[in-house]
Each structure stands twice: as structure tokens, then as C-alpha cells.
Design an enzyme around this catalytic site. Structure first.
Site, PDB file in Angstrom:
ATOM      1  CG  ASP A  36      -2.285  -0.611   0.897  1.00 27.86           C
ATOM      2  OD1 ASP A  36      -2.428  -1.128  -0.218  1.00 27.86           O
ATOM      3  OD2 ASP A  36      -3.175  -0.590   1.764  1.00 27.86           O
ATOM      4  CG  ASP A 294      -4.108  32.868 -35.050  1.00 28.45           C
ATOM      5  OD1 ASP A 294      -4.244  32.652 -36.262  1.00 28.45           O
ATOM      6  OD2 ASP A 294      -3.022  32.975 -34.474  1.00 28.45           O
ATOM      7  N   GLY A 429      -6.482  19.767 -34.553  1.00 24.42           N
ATOM      8  CA  GLY A 429      -7.705  19.181 -35.073  1.00 24.42           C
ATOM      9  C   GLY A 429      -7.943  19.615 -36.508  1.00 24.42           C
ATOM     10  CG  MET A 430      -8.634  23.895 -37.932  1.00 27.19           C
ATOM     11  SD  MET A 430      -9.970  23.655 -39.017  1.00 27.19           S
ATOM     12  CE  MET A 430     -10.064  25.321 -39.591  1.00 27.19           C
TER      13      MET A 430
END
Lengths: 508, 444
Positions: A36, A294, A429-430
């Protein structure tokens, strides 16, 4: 019983250990079975800690189960007392020990007669509170213990500092970008001409805690850890506290204005307006970024947010109010703080989700199909599976979220960091999207076929199978090395034996 | 256990300390066993603490839809407000629906021990009711350390292995001239294939392996079977196979390192009266290929803090490589099951002309750190809790858990062991021009 694959917050004792091992010269002894003490590994690995983690276990084994701990816990406390000479030893119950129902308080009382160190039993219930709640409670417990002690010995220092000063409550180990945040806060207070009275608990000796009442006010920048202590100090000494997390341009300004109010209430006459103005326009790039073209492109893009209450609320507000991003839903796993979270993000998102179940979040992300996710490491992996970029904004985290370079989330530099994080998530992503639109990168295929074209080696089916079992990232290397090995020996066909021989000889 | 060597006289010094040491919880065995047994599902019945450990220790594996989960006990379970049978039934039906496994393993934990949850009693009833086999293993931190978790699981599986109706069919069929041999110990499939092929070269056929790739392919075990372990931490499994399944155990050193592999094969050969062919040459050839690594390790000292029970076999191999072993820490030492390995260690030390190391069972990490300060070994093999702090004090470390996850068995993988052992030494060779060796204010 609950079927669980993943937890957003750990068990209570982890919270206690995070606080205890943040203090200087405090040793925690866990009443726990073998294995633990995994906390030590986390601290040593994630924080790349150079010192041995001051946590040991008083091992609960089969004998303890049969006869009780008896003298064992006391002996372990007094032994650590001699070996390490800590100021304070905290006996930390675990889920296992709490069902044994041994009278740990009695062990603590007896051990403290013998030990030079103070000895405390962490007051947390394993089946009722989680890691975060336990850390909040343990910090309050230690602070109130030492305030009481100072009162008893009549050496509590109540005189306020000459110049305005502050206690920062909530610097602790294994927190998300915590050291950077605290450094940024110190810088902010320095700019404002406010002295730092005490930063607790990281790196502070418990003997210094009696200085806490000297501060003009307290800040508890994290919702999860420190608030109880701030409230306790308000109750006890009437010290005002600020519970705003200075994350994002708007919240930092609000945070500073609150400081202004508090100081003016205490007889000063100051205004930080000019400072806020300058910082917002010229030190932080975030406000300008929001105005730039942007960020214009991000307008109305869909995002989802999930994390601890502090970070999820802050990021939701930034995305929605500072960048014009559409937050489809914002959520937290801090169920116990549901009401606060809901009121914080009101008006900033379509829906609020409060859950501890990562499955629910995964399904929800899949259904929402956002352009970007801002979440924990779990959401990052969900994003990977669904091909949606993710910026990590909250614990639980991996080692890569303990960066070596300066990356605060708080203060004015924090706003820059967050803008980069948000922007990078979306552009990636783009990019992906554009690549797909224009047919993707097709060079990989061409390269591999030309490379294997000049070898005339045949892979036998067994060997081919074996090769396919090797993890993808090393498969190519092993294939090449094996073929080279075969080529060198004029072997035309690769069998299992040839593969093994190649490994034995060249380590392929 | 044919090798009952006389370890008392002049030999290895055995010590036992306080048991205050760092190791992984034995439930960690699910991480490699669920991958090995492809049609299994592992349900760990415990608390948030167990779950937190697994999720952190397993790192990225957790994200790849693993076939394991926690049955997280809540306050109602602890206080027996909820009915264990009904609760487990509910979860197992969900698992059956979502994953359709051929077997569900229940991993008992400290908590199920303390509240005395009768897993062994519930399992057969539930098994009959839901139609999925349930195997119960008590891999808890009250009794066991790290790799011993696998031992508890395999011991439970050994009792589930089928028997052949007519054992005469099995004995000496297909031109075998030896009784059936079953190997036990979980290794990746490719490692299993390598070891099977090594024995095949000696004309020895492996009739089955515990565990097999799929639960449905568990080997049949009869009284006439011989069994042999490939891992040093499988003493319960060995005992179960001998006592419950009436098999005969071949007590051999473990096939770790070329020396161990050769001794392992030779021992199996000798039991079956097979004259080993070309083994000596094979071992020699492997050693030759290790030359570049041996140059790095020779005469270097090594200290095992002890956390995974592979320590004796690794120490024996490293001694043969020319290293000087200062201390072998080990969680638990079964002198009977590891008898042949201990004998080989003793022999190796004599051959290499170095003093016999102490074997420290249930070590005390604090005292060990004091000894490390005193010895200043060239390499400390230790858990991650101590690795970074030791490195900061200028002591080279190798993280011990990697030995359990790397392929280390057989002739073929000897390089992999040395690759691990030499990594800190090679890394520090390349960093040597940097004068920073101590990263802490405290001198060690």
C-alpha cells in the site's frame, strides 16, 4: 459493490500523505498491508523527487489480523522518531486498517509520550471522503493542532506584519502544475507590493505555522485543498480569505480587485486598476489573442470540459467568455462540490455534468463530437480513440503533466499558457481535418514497399505470426535486423529458429 | 523435491529482517495474467486503494479496455448491509454480458480477508447459476508480495485443470519415450515457444503449460505427469500440483540466463534419462554473444533490495557474468522450491571464487539503505520508490519491476537481462563528462 475500471480521485489516505509529505520534516506512517506504500513510487516518479519520500508503513500482516497491532504501531512510531527526528509524525489509516477498528488514537497517545515528535492520527474516513477532501481536512487538522499548541504555550504571534502580507494555502505535492502556479502567485504578490507571510504546506516546517495569524489575508487558490484551513483561520482570527482561482484574464482581475478591497478595508487606500490594465494588455498575450484573427476562427467551435472543480470551472469560463468557444457541456468529478460548480459555470455552457464514471463521460464525448476536449488524462485517451484532440487541464495526470519548464495555469503567465494549450488543441484538429480532405499522407506506404523490395527473403508463416505479435513500434526494427541477419548468412527463408537465432546474436 | 541439498553447512547465510520494505501489491499480477490468458476476465474485489494502485501501476494499459475491473466495496458491503452473493452476481452478469469471457477470476484482497467474505464458498454456486467458470485467488498484501500474486492464481487454476479419463492413452503416446511433462509459470507466448523448442531439441515434448493461452485450453494433469516451474515464485503452485494433483515435481534451477537455462534443461533431461545433446556448445555460443555486455559488468558490485522473488536467479546469473553480489534481498524464500537454484548459486560463487552473499528475507529498507551507504555498490536493483533518491546520491539503480515485465527466460533472452542490467551503467558512461553526480545536499 461498484464495477469500476478507473477513478478520477484516489482513496483518502493519498490526500493525507500528499499534505503530510509536503511539509518539511513531517513523517507519515501508514497503518497498511504490504504494497500500500505505492504513494512513494508516485512521488518519486511523477515529481522526480530526489529525497526519500517520508512515508513508511507499519505493515498489517496475517499476525496483525490475528492478534491486533499491539505494540507494532507504537514501535514503528518511536523507531521513526529516533531515525528521522521529525517534528511531526502522522499516523495514517488506510481502508484496510479502518475496518480492523483498532484504537489507533490510543496508539498515538501512547507513542507521543515516548516520542520527541508530535504525533497525530489523520482524521479521515475512508469510506466517506476521497483524496481531495482528505487533503483539505488533513491540512486543517495540522494547522489547527499547531495553532492550539502555540496558544497553549502562549507563543502565538498575533501582531500583523508591518506591510500588507498574505498566506498562500494550497501548495502541495502531486498537484496539477502546482509548483508553477505558486511561483506565479508569488510573482503576482510581489508586483502588488504584498509580502508573502507563509506558503503552506510545501516546504514549511510545522513550527512556523504559529506565524499564520500575522498575515493580513489568506488566499486558497484551489477549491479542493486549502479552503477548510482558510475558513478555520477566518473563524479563529478573523482573517479574510479569497477563494477565487486566478485562472484566466477575467478571474485574475477579479482576484486582484478582491485583494484591493480587502486591503482597503484594512485601512489602505490603493488601486490596482492600472496594474490590471497593463498586465492584461501587455504582459498577458491572452486578451490580444482573443482579439486576433486566429481566435476569430475558433468562434463557435464546439468543446467539452471535464476535470476537478477548480480547473474545469476556470477553463469553461475562459473558453466561453474569453475566446468565444461553444462549450457544449462542462463537468466535474468533484461530486461533493456539485452546487458550487453549477453556479460557477452557469451561463458558460449548455449543460453541466457531475459524475465519477469515466464511461459516462466517454459516451457523452462520442455523442457530442466536439472539435476539442479539455479534460484529464482519461479524456485524452478517450479523445485518442475517437480522434479528437485533447488538452489536459486537470488531475489525474501522467508524468508528462509534470513538465520541467515553467508552465503555470494561474496568473498572467498562466493565461498565456492556457491560450497556447487551447489554440494548439484546435489547430491540430484542423490540420488533421485538412489532411483527410486532401487524401492524407501517403508517403509511409511507398517508403516501406521500396525498402523491403530489394530483399528476397521469405517469411515462413510461423515466423510471420510471431513477428505480428511484436508491438508495432519495434516491429519494423526487428524485421529489418532479422532480415539483415538472414542476408548476412545467405538464409533465404526466415523460420522461427532464424528469428530466435537473430535475437540471440544481434539482439533483434 | 529430489534436490534436498544440505544448505546448512558453510553455505549461504540466511537472514530475516522486519519486513518493512517496498514492493508491489500482489493484485498487480492481473496486469500480465489478463494478457496471457486471452479469454479471461479478472475482477479484483477490493477498495479504492486497490483500484488506485492498479490504475497507477499499470499506466497506459488501463486505457486499452483491459479485461479487468474492480468490484469496489462500499460501506454497505463492509457492514454486511448488502448481500455479497447478490452483489457479485450482479457484477458478474454485467461482465458476462459486456465481455463474454470463458472464465472470471476473482482476486481476493486484504479487505475481503478481513471482512471474511466467503469467495470460495460463493464461487461454485454462482458459477452454476451464471454458467461461467469462476476461479478464486487470494492475492492480498496481508500474506503475499508482488509476483506471488501469480502463484495464488496458478495454484487455483491447477485445481481446475482437467484429468484424462483414461490415463493410458496419454502416457508415452506419439512416440514419446518419457512421461508427460507440464511446465508452469506465466511467460509471453513467444518465450514459451522458445523454451518448448529448446526442450524439443533434446527430444523432450512439453505436453502442456499452466497457464495456457486460453482458459479453455488448460492442460490435462494426471498422476503420472511430471511438472517443472519456470519462475522462482511459484511455490504454492508447485505444492498444489504435487499434493492435490499428485504430480512429480522436477526441482531445477530456473531458465534465467544461459547458465540457468542449461541447468534447467539438464535437470529435466536427467529425470527422463535423456543424454543432453549440444547443450554445452549452445551455452558457450550464447556467452560469446554477450561479450560486449560482460565487459561492462565484470567486477562490478550489485545489491538487490528485494521485491519480486526473481532475485536469487538473477544474482546467480550476474555472479556468473562476473559481478559481485553484495546482498540478495527477497520477500520470501522457499528453500525447498528454490533448492536447486540455491545450490547452483552456491556452485557459481565457488566457481567464480567470490564469497557467498547473504540472502535477506523480509528485508528492512531503512537498514538496507544504511548498508548501501556503507558498501557503495556499483548497481542497486530496487523499486521505484528508492530509485530516484539513490540516483540523486550518485548510486546507479535499475528498477526491479522491469525484470518481471521483460522477456528474461531461456537462451534467447539472455541479452535482454543484460540489456536491463547494463542500461544504468551505459547511461552513466555516456554522462560521465558531466561533473554532476550528486543532486542532493546530503552526502550519502
Amino acid at each position: 459493490m461498484k464495477l469500476a475500471y478507473w477513478m478520477y480521485s484516489g482513496p483518502a489516505h493519498i490526500g493525507t500523505l500528499r499534505i503530510a509529505s509536503s511539509f518539511k520534516n513531517v513523517h507519515a506512517i501508514m497503518h497498511a498491508p504490504l504494497g500500500d506504500d505505492y504513494f512513494n513510487v508516485m512521488k518519486s516518479m511523477l515529481e522526480r523527487e530526489r529525497e526519500f519520500t517520508p512515508v513508511t508503513a507499519s505493515v498489517v500482516d496475517r499476525h496483525v489480523l490475528a492478534r491486533g497491532s499491539q505494540e507494532k504501531v507504537i514501535n514503528n512510531i518511536t523507531r521513526k522518531d529516533k531515525e528521522e527526528q521529525p517534528d511531526l509524525i502522522i499516523l495514517t489509516p488506510t481502508c484496510t486498517s479502518s475496518i480492523l477498528q483498532e484504537d489507533l488514537q490510543n496508539f498515538v497517545n501512547r507513542a507521543s509520550l515516548e516520542a520527541q515528535a508530535d504525533v497525530l492520527l489523520a482524521d479521515v474516513n475512508h469510506y466517506r471522503v476521497n483524496e481531495l477532501q482528505a487533503s483539505d481536512r488533513t491540512l486543517e487538522q495540522i494547522v489547527s493542532f499547531y495553532i492550539a499548541k502555540a496558544k497553549k504555550y502562549n507563543n502565538l504571534d498575533l501582531a500583523k506584519t508591518f506591510k500588507p502580507s498574505v498566506n498562500i494555502i494550497g501548495s502541495y505535492c502531486l498537484g496539477f502544475h502546482n509548483t508553477h502556479d505558486i511561483a506565479e502567485l508569488k510573482k503576482l504578490f510581489n508586483d502588488l507590493g504584498i509580502e508573502i507571510n507563509l506558503v503552506i504546506p510545501e516546504g514549511v516546517s510545522v513550527n512556523e505555522l504559529k506565524k499564520l495569524p500575522k498575515a493580513w489575508f489568506n488566499v486558497a487558490p484551489y477549491r479542493e485543498t486549502g479552503l477548510m484551513t482558510a475558513k478555520y483561520l477566518e473563524q479563529e482570527f478573523d482573517i479574510p480569505y479569497i477563494d477565487i482561482s486566478p485562472i484566466g484574464v477575467l478571474q485574475v482581475a477579479k482576484f486582484i480587485r478582491r485583494i484591493e478591497n480587502i486591503l482597503n478595508d484594512q485601512g489602505l487606500n490603493i488601486s490596482f486598476d492600472e496594474y490590471i490594465n497593463l498586465q492584461t494588455k501587455f504582459v498577458s498575450q491572452s486578451a490580444w489573442f482573443s482579439k486576433s484573427i486566429d481566435c476569430q476562427n475558433l468562434t463557435g467551435k464546439k468543446a467539452v470540459v471535464f476535470g476537478d472543480a477548480t480547473h474545469a470551472a476556470a477553463i469553461t469560463r475562459i473558453l466561453s467568455c474569453e475566446m468565444g468557444i461553444h462549450v457544449a457541456w462542462a463537468g466535474t468529478y468533484c461530486k461533493y462540490d456539485e452546487e458550487w460548480f453549477k453556479s460557477e459555470v452557469e451561463g458558460c455552457c449548455d449543460n453541466v455534468i457531475v459524475t465519477e464514471d469515466h464511461g459516462v463521460i466517454g459516451d457523452l464525448i462520442a455523442k457530442t463530437e466536439p472539435a476539442a476536449i479539455f479534460g484529464t488524462q482519461m479524456e485524452r485517451h478517450i479523445g485518442k480513440r475517437l480522434n479528437i484532440p485533447c488538452g489536459v487541464i486537470s488531475s489525474p495526470v501522467h508524468i508528462q503533466n509534470f513538465p520541467l519548464s515553467y508552465k503555470p495555469f494561474m496568473g498572467y503567465e498562466g493565461t498565456n499558457q492556457i491560450s497556447d494549450l487551447v489554440y494548439n488543441s484546435f489547430t491540430l484538429g484542423m490540420e488533421d481535418h485538412l489532411i483527410e480532405l486532401f487524401g492524407g499522407h501517403d508517403t509511409t506506404e511507398a517508403l516501406t514497399s521500396s525498402l523491403s523490395a530489394d530483399t528476397q527473403i521469405v517469411w515462413q508463416k510461423d515466423a510471420q505470426n510471431e513477428l505480428s505479435k511484436i508491438p508495432g513500434f519495434v516491429r519494423g526494427k526487428i524485421k529489418r535486423n532479422t532480415e539483415k541477419f538472414a542476408n548476412d548468412r545467405k538464409i533465404k527463408e526466415i523460420t522461427l529458429e532464424v528469428m530466435y537465432a537473430a535475437k540471440e546474436t544481434v539482439g533483434a | 523435491m529430489s534436490d534436498n541439498l544440505d544448505l546448512q553447512k558453510d553455505s549461504i547465510n540466511f537472514e530475516c529482517e522486519t519486513g518493512n520494505y517496498h514492493t508491489f501489491c500482489p493484485i498487480s499480477c492481473v496486469a500480465w495474467l489478463y494478457q496471457k490468458i486471452e479469454d479471461s476476465f479478472f475482477l479484483v474485489i477490493g477498495t479504492k486503494t486497490c483500484g488506485y494502485f492498479l490504475q497507477n501501476a499499470m499506466g497506459v494499459m488501463i486505457f486499452s479496455e483491459p479485461r479487468y475491473a474492480m468490484a469496489e466495496l462500499e460501506e454497505g458491503d463492509i457492514s454486511a448491509k448488502l448481500n455479497d452473493y447478490e452483489e457479485l452476481k450482479r457484477l458478474c452478469l454485467k461482465i458476462r454480458k459486456d465481455r463474454n469471457p470463458s472464465v472470471i477470476f476473482w482476486i481476493g484482497t486484504c479487505t475481503t480477508e478481513i471482512i471474511k467474505m466467503d469467495l470460495e464458498g460463493i464461487a461454485p454456486k454462482l458459477e452454476a447459476e451464471i454458467g461461467v467458470p469462476i476461479v478464486v485467488a487470494r492475492a492480498n498484501g496481508l500474506d503475499y508480495a508482488f509476483t506471488q500474486g501469480e502463484d495464488t492464481v496458478l495454484a487455483a487454476m491447477a485445481q481446475k485443470c482437467p484429468t484424462l479419463e483414461n490415463k493410458n492413452i496419454r502416457t508415452k503416446s506419439e512416440g514419446e519415450d518419457h512421461p508427460p511433462l507440464i511446465l508452469f509459470g506465466s511467460v509471453p507466448d513467444s518465450v514459451a515457444n522458445q523454451l518448448i523448442s529448446e526442450l524439443g531439441k533434446q527430444g523432450i515434448k512439453v505436453s502442456g503449460w499452466l497457464p495456457s493461452k486460453r482458459y479453455t485450453e488448460l492442460p490435462s494433469i494426471n498422476e503420472d505427469c511430471y511438472v517443472c516451474g519456470v519462475n522462482p515464485y511459484l511455490s504454492r503452485t508447485a505444492t498444489t500440483l504435487m499434493r492435490r494433483r499428485r504430480t512429480k515435481l522436477i526441482g531445477a534451477p530456473f531458465p534465467i540466463g544461459p547458465d540457468g537455462t542449461r541447468a534447467w534443461i539438464e535437470k529435466i533431461c536427467s529425470v527422463f534419462n535423456v543424454e543432453p545433446k549440444g547443450l554445452k556448445e549452445r551455452e558457450l555460443k550464447i556467452w560469446e554473444n554477450l561479450e560486449d555486455y560482460l565487459e561492462i559488468v565484470v567486477n562490478k558490485s550489485v545489491f538487490f533490495m528485494g521485491d519480486n522473488l526473481l532475485e536469487v536467479s538473477l544474482a546467480r546469473f550476474l555472479t556468473r557474468c562476473g559481478m559481485i553480489v553484495k546482498e540478495i534481498g527477497i520477500p520470501y524464500m522457499d528453500k525447498r522450491y528454490q533448492g536447486a537454484e540455491l545450490k547452483l548459486l552456491q556452485q557459481t560463487c565457488q566457481d567464480m571464487g567470490i564469497p557467498l552473499p547473504s540472502i535477506v528475507e523480509k528485508p528492512d529498507n531503512y537498514k538496507q539503505l544504511e548498508r548501501i551507504r556503507e558498501y557503495k555498490p556499483d548497481l542497486v536493483i530496487t523499486g521505484m520508490a528508492h530509485a530516484n533518491p539513490l540516483e540523486a546520491r550518485g548510486i546507479n539503480t535499475k528498477w526491479s519491476v522491469e525484470f518481471t515485465f521483460a522477456q528474461i527466460h531461456g537462451f534467447t533472452n539472455s541479452r535482454d537481462i543484460l540489456e536491463l542490467v547494463t542500461r544504468p551503467l551505459r547511461r552513466n558512461n555516456s554522462l560521465q563528462q558531466l561533473a554532476w553526480n550528486s543532486y542532493t545536499n546530503i552526502k550519502i
